[in-house]
Scaffold this motif. Structure first.
Motif: not given
Length: 278
Positions: A2-19, A132-143
């Motif tokens: 599985s490929q799992i993308a971690f996306w945060g709607s507010a850069r630097g505010q939601a703790g995406t990387t730490g999560n 089994d699992h690939i956890w990917i931290d992605v850029n918050s910019e949807t563009s």
């Protein structure tokens, strides 16, 4: 697989990387699965700083970018030499046979994105054959085109929010809503969660009529200190069996709940693959 993308709607505010770091580390420790952490950030991400110091002391050559990391895999992919069997040789082992880290590039973001859009599908295809699992931290910019590509190809998207009502309003009103969420299953997690806030999980779910579970990764000073000290793995090894009343119990129990919910959503038999905590 599985490929799992971690996306945060507010850069630097939601703790995406730490999560991501918390979930992937617990998944590696508590479940018999092979996990790979990766990110789409040019230059080094703070993901590397969670683990690298202790590993470098043991093996200095691991951070030679000619021999490991995304840059090496990119060269192999372009030469048609990358395979599922050899890609693990270019990752950094964090937890033997359970958790590896794909070290990021030394390129600026724009150059990295341009290169990776061409080779990322090939790299991920080979990675899925080994992990089994690939956890990917992605850029918050949807563009961002690379963010769009990774999210569209994901089996699951982890949406990282916080307790800021403006952030929540923009997301649930679909003002800040990646198109991939209309096609790819997603789960919601609140990073840097404060259970004493007026905006608790239950209140947020009620206000925005959220039917699916909302997970949390609470604020934890000791976890953040361990991250700064490059000792995240040691932190989870020490704390994953703590009992009620321990200062880190709420943090650990919520991360474990987050991991169980995410893996279950991916179709993992968590009871079968659990290592137990004894």
């Amino acid at each position: 697989m599985s490929q799992i993308a971690f996306w945060g709607s507010a850069r630097g505010q939601a703790g995406t990387t730490g999560n991501l770091i918390a979930l992937a580390t617990i998944a590696g420790l508590e479940y018999m699965t092979k996990n790979l952490i990766a990110h789409t950030n040019g230059m080094w991400s703070t993901i590397e700083t969670a683990y690298v110091k202790q590993r470098v002391q043991q093996d200095q050559h691991l951070l030679d970018m000619t021999n490991t990391g995304i840059d090496a895999l990119t060269r192999l992919a372009r030469s048609n030499l990358l395979t599922a069997d050899n890609m693990k040789d270019y990752t950094l082992p964090i937890l033997k046979e359970r958790l590896d880290l794909l070290v990021g590039p030394h390129n600026e973001q724009e150059a990295f994105d341009e290169n990776m859009i061409k080779v990322m599908p090939m790299i991920m295809a080979h990675a899925k054959q080994h992990y089994d699992h690939i956890w990917i931290d992605v850029n918050s910019e949807t563009s961002n085109l690379l963010t769009q590509q990774v999210m569209q190809a994901a089996d699951l998207i982890v949406v990282n929010l916080n307790q800021n009502i403006q952030v929540l309003d923009r997301f649930f009103s679909k003002e800040h809503w990646p198109a991939a969420l209309d096609q790819v299953p997603y789960i919601i997690v609140l990073g840097q969660y404060d259970r004493h806030s007026k905006y608790t999980v239950n209140n947020i779910a009620r206000r925005f009529k959220v039917k699916q579970p909302i997970y949390t990764v609470p604020h934890c000073a000791e976890f953040l200190d361990a991250w700064n000290d490059q000792q995240v793995l040691d932190f989870f090894v020490r704390n994953r069996n703590v009992k009620k009343g321990h200062p880190n119990y709420f943090f650990i129990s919520e991360v474990q709940r987050f991991a169980r919910g995410t893996l279950s959503r991916l179709g993992v038999d968590i009871d079968l693959l659990s290592e137990g905590r004894g």
